[in-house]
Design an enzyme around this catalytic site. Structure first.
Site, PDB file in Angstrom:
ATOM      1  N   GLY A 105       0.842  -1.201   0.000  1.00  0.00           N
ATOM      2  CA  GLY A 105       0.000   0.000   0.000  1.00  0.00           C
ATOM      3  C   GLY A 105       0.870   1.240   0.000  1.00  0.00           C
ATOM      4  O   GLY A 105       1.881   1.282   0.695  1.00  0.00           O
ATOM      5  N   GLU A 163       5.444  -5.309   5.738  1.00  0.00           N
ATOM      6  CA  GLU A 163       5.781  -6.703   6.087  1.00  0.00           C
ATOM      7  C   GLU A 163       5.823  -7.622   4.869  1.00  0.00           C
ATOM      8  O   GLU A 163       6.673  -8.512   4.802  1.00  0.00           O
ATOM      9  CB  GLU A 163       4.784  -7.267   7.118  1.00  0.00           C
ATOM     10  CG  GLU A 163       3.358  -7.124   6.703  1.00  0.00           C
ATOM     11  CD  GLU A 163       2.402  -8.095   7.416  1.00  0.00           C
ATOM     12  OE1 GLU A 163       1.224  -7.738   7.513  1.00  0.00           O
ATOM     13  OE2 GLU A 163       2.820  -9.185   7.827  1.00  0.00           O
ATOM     14  N   ASP A 223       0.391   1.800   8.982  1.00  0.00           N
ATOM     15  CA  ASP A 223      -0.109   1.044  10.149  1.00  0.00           C
ATOM     16  C   ASP A 223       0.864   1.038  11.331  1.00  0.00           C
ATOM     17  O   ASP A 223       0.475   0.691  12.437  1.00  0.00           O
ATOM     18  CB  ASP A 223      -0.383  -0.415   9.752  1.00  0.00           C
ATOM     19  CG  ASP A 223      -1.511  -0.545   8.748  1.00  0.00           C
ATOM     20  OD1 ASP A 223      -2.229   0.443   8.542  1.00  0.00           O
ATOM     21  OD2 ASP A 223      -1.670  -1.637   8.178  1.00  0.00           O
ATOM     22  N   ARG A 231     -25.774  13.370  17.650  1.00  0.00           N
ATOM     23  CA  ARG A 231     -25.593  12.060  17.014  1.00  0.00           C
ATOM     24  C   ARG A 231     -24.341  11.378  17.552  1.00  0.00           C
ATOM     25  O   ARG A 231     -23.406  12.057  17.956  1.00  0.00           O
ATOM     26  CB  ARG A 231     -25.295  12.242  15.522  1.00  0.00           C
ATOM     27  CG  ARG A 231     -26.445  12.552  14.673  1.00  0.00           C
ATOM     28  CD  ARG A 231     -25.945  12.788  13.246  1.00  0.00           C
ATOM     29  NE  ARG A 231     -27.079  13.072  12.388  1.00  0.00           N
ATOM     30  CZ  ARG A 231     -27.053  13.934  11.384  1.00  0.00           C
ATOM     31  NH1 ARG A 231     -25.952  14.607  11.100  1.00  0.00           N
ATOM     32  NH2 ARG A 231     -28.123  14.126  10.661  1.00  0.00           N
ATOM     33  N   GLY A 274      -6.149  -0.119   9.629  1.00  0.00           N
ATOM     34  CA  GLY A 274      -5.467  -0.894  10.678  1.00  0.00           C
ATOM     35  C   GLY A 274      -6.034  -2.296  10.673  1.00  0.00           C
ATOM     36  O   GLY A 274      -7.100  -2.546  11.215  1.00  0.00           O
ATOM     37  N   GLU A 292     -10.408  -0.745  11.208  1.00  0.00           N
ATOM     38  CA  GLU A 292     -11.132  -1.619  10.260  1.00  0.00           C
ATOM     39  C   GLU A 292     -11.046  -3.102  10.643  1.00  0.00           C
ATOM     40  O   GLU A 292     -11.923  -3.889  10.307  1.00  0.00           O
ATOM     41  CB  GLU A 292     -10.590  -1.427   8.842  1.00  0.00           C
ATOM     42  CG  GLU A 292      -9.119  -1.789   8.735  1.00  0.00           C
ATOM     43  CD  GLU A 292      -8.491  -1.575   7.373  1.00  0.00           C
ATOM     44  OE1 GLU A 292      -9.202  -1.277   6.413  1.00  0.00           O
ATOM     45  OE2 GLU A 292      -7.256  -1.726   7.301  1.00  0.00           O
ATOM     46  N   GLN A 344      -6.423   8.597   4.269  1.00  0.00           N
ATOM     47  CA  GLN A 344      -5.327   8.497   5.253  1.00  0.00           C
ATOM     48  C   GLN A 344      -3.979   8.229   4.597  1.00  0.00           C
ATOM     49  O   GLN A 344      -2.926   8.409   5.203  1.00  0.00           O
ATOM     50  CB  GLN A 344      -5.600   7.344   6.231  1.00  0.00           C
ATOM     51  CG  GLN A 344      -6.806   7.570   7.101  1.00  0.00           C
ATOM     52  CD  GLN A 344      -7.351   6.251   7.639  1.00  0.00           C
ATOM     53  OE1 GLN A 344      -7.063   5.893   8.763  1.00  0.00           O
ATOM     54  NE2 GLN A 344      -8.137   5.539   6.853  1.00  0.00           N
TER      55      GLN A 344
HETATM   56  O1  F6P Z   1      -1.099  -1.819   4.981  1.00  0.00           O
HETATM   57  C1  F6P Z   1      -1.574  -0.527   4.822  1.00  0.00           C
HETATM   58  C2  F6P Z   1      -3.076  -0.520   4.590  1.00  0.00           C
HETATM   59  O2  F6P Z   1      -3.454   0.817   4.376  1.00  0.00           O
HETATM   60  C3  F6P Z   1      -3.916  -1.186   5.691  1.00  0.00           C
HETATM   61  O3  F6P Z   1      -4.171  -0.346   6.781  1.00  0.00           O
HETATM   62  C4  F6P Z   1      -5.157  -1.539   4.940  1.00  0.00           C
HETATM   63  O4  F6P Z   1      -5.828  -2.632   5.529  1.00  0.00           O
HETATM   64  C5  F6P Z   1      -4.651  -1.910   3.588  1.00  0.00           C
HETATM   65  O5  F6P Z   1      -3.410  -1.258   3.431  1.00  0.00           O
HETATM   66  C6  F6P Z   1      -5.591  -1.549   2.481  1.00  0.00           C
HETATM   67  O6  F6P Z   1      -4.994  -1.880   1.278  1.00  0.00           O
HETATM   68  P1  F6P Z   1      -5.607  -1.590  -0.175  1.00  0.00           P
HETATM   69  O7  F6P Z   1      -5.511  -0.134  -0.394  1.00  0.00           O
HETATM   70  O8  F6P Z   1      -4.725  -2.335  -1.100  1.00  0.00           O
HETATM   71  O9  F6P Z   1      -6.999  -2.094  -0.148  1.00  0.00           O
END
Ligand code: F6P
Length: 342
Positions: A10, A103, A127, A162, A170, A221, A273
């Protein structure tokens, strides 16, 4: 030396700052040559390159994303993938690689090191869940974006009485939720590291309404209710076996509305983000990582990852960085709990 650079996984604010530092110091201090590989491990796999010199890195320090492109390609999942990478590197005359990633990308780098490829890794992920480094670049930017969103949501939540549920990224680690929630004064923070009791969350929400203020619930998430499971977008897996997450915020808002009788809405921050310009902290960290990485390559210290430990940039074995995810420890969550429901 002729050095290849790639960015995988990502994207993350600060990638370009690393590339710039590696190339600037590599050329001006050491006289090395660079080749940019496109789209993560797909670049060396397909021999897909782009020019990478001082001119190509001018002006990219504040730019989000990566000028090299990224992908979640896993050469170990492709028949003959590793052999292809090795032959492409030999054909292109590449002596060493700088792999910038999280990772998965660095896991591939560690395995390639064992197979004789000269790699130095740079830790990247919003993350902040890579072992062996105190921080990864991109995290500070993501936290600031989420904090600013929470600041804005407080005022609109209060105007309408609300509950607002903010879903942040995450997957396995809740660092973004924890830091953004603390910085933004959230009333409940839910992390993947600890399953939550929806009745208890509803209790916090009601308590907050009693103070005449509106509750902000920050949920990662990957957070899961007790006896529940992660909410996923679909069941498809990427090349590293990850499923696409998303939807826990909406699920939780529906539950909270039903249990408290107060309207609840969800905001999913998603890729906001990860986009845009890095903070000063991330620009400096990314730059220092880049400088450290090219020093390691120049000295032939391969199979290492640069890392931040306290305020120093150090080198650690790539395998250490990817052995175990760095998750939020219980005592850090306990600090945040003081503010829940109040
Ligand atoms: O590893 C970074 C991250 O932004 C995670 O927080 C998230 O779950 C994932 O990548 C989302 O990846 P993509 O944009 O490929 O759906």
């Amino acid at each position: 030396m002729r050095i290849g650079v790639l960015t995988g996984g990502g994207d993350c604010p600060g990638l370009n700052a690393v590339i710039r530092a590696v190339v600037r110091k590599g050329i001006s201090t050491y006289g090395h040559e660079f080749v940019g590989f496109r789209d993560g491990w797909r670049g060396p796999l397909e021999g897909n390159t782009r020019e990478l010199g001082i001119a190509q890195v001018r002006g990219i320090l504040p730019r989000g994303g990566t000028i090299l492109g990224s992908s979640r390609t896993n050469p170990f999942k492709i028949d003959g993938g590793v052999e292809k990478i090795k032959s492409n590197l030999a054909e292109l005359g590449i002596d060493a690689l700088v792999a910038i990633g999280g990772e998965d990308t660095l896991g591939v780098a560690a395995k390639l090191t064992d197979l004789g490829v000269n790699v130095v890794g740079v830790p990247k992920t919003i993350d902040n869940d890579l072992g062996a480094t105190d921080y990864t670049f991109g995290f500070d930017t993501a936290v600031n974006i989420a904090m600013e969103a929470i600041d804005r949501l407080h005022t609109t939540a209060e105007s309408h009485h609300r509950t607002l549920v903010v879903e942040v990224m995450g997957r396995h680690a809740g660092w973004i939720a924890l830091h953004a929630g603390l910085a933004g004064g959230a009333n409940v923070i839910l992390l993947p590291e600890r399953q939550f009791d929806v009745e208890q969350v509803a209790g916090y929400v009601e308590k907050r309404f009693q103070t005449q203020y509106s509750p902000i619930v920050v949920v990662a998430e990957g957070a899961q209710p007790l006896d529940g499971q992660m909410v996923t977008h679909n069941q498809e897996l990427d090349a590293f076996g990850h499923v696409r997450l998303g939807g826990i915020g909406q699920w939780l808002a529906e539950q909270l509305e039903a249990k408290t009788g107060k309207e609840a809405r969800t905001v999913v921050l998603g890729h906001i983000q990860r986009g845009g310009t890095p903070t000063a902290f991330d620009r400096v960290l990314a730059t220092r990582f880049g400088l450290g990485a090219i020093d390691a390559v120049h000295e032939g210290d391969f199979g290492k990852m640069v890392a931040l430990q306290s305020t120093d940039i150090v080198r650690v074995p790539l395998a250490d960085a990817t052995r175990e995810l760095k998750t939020v420890p219980v005592e850090r969550y306990t600090e945040a709990e003081v503010f829940f429901g109040s």
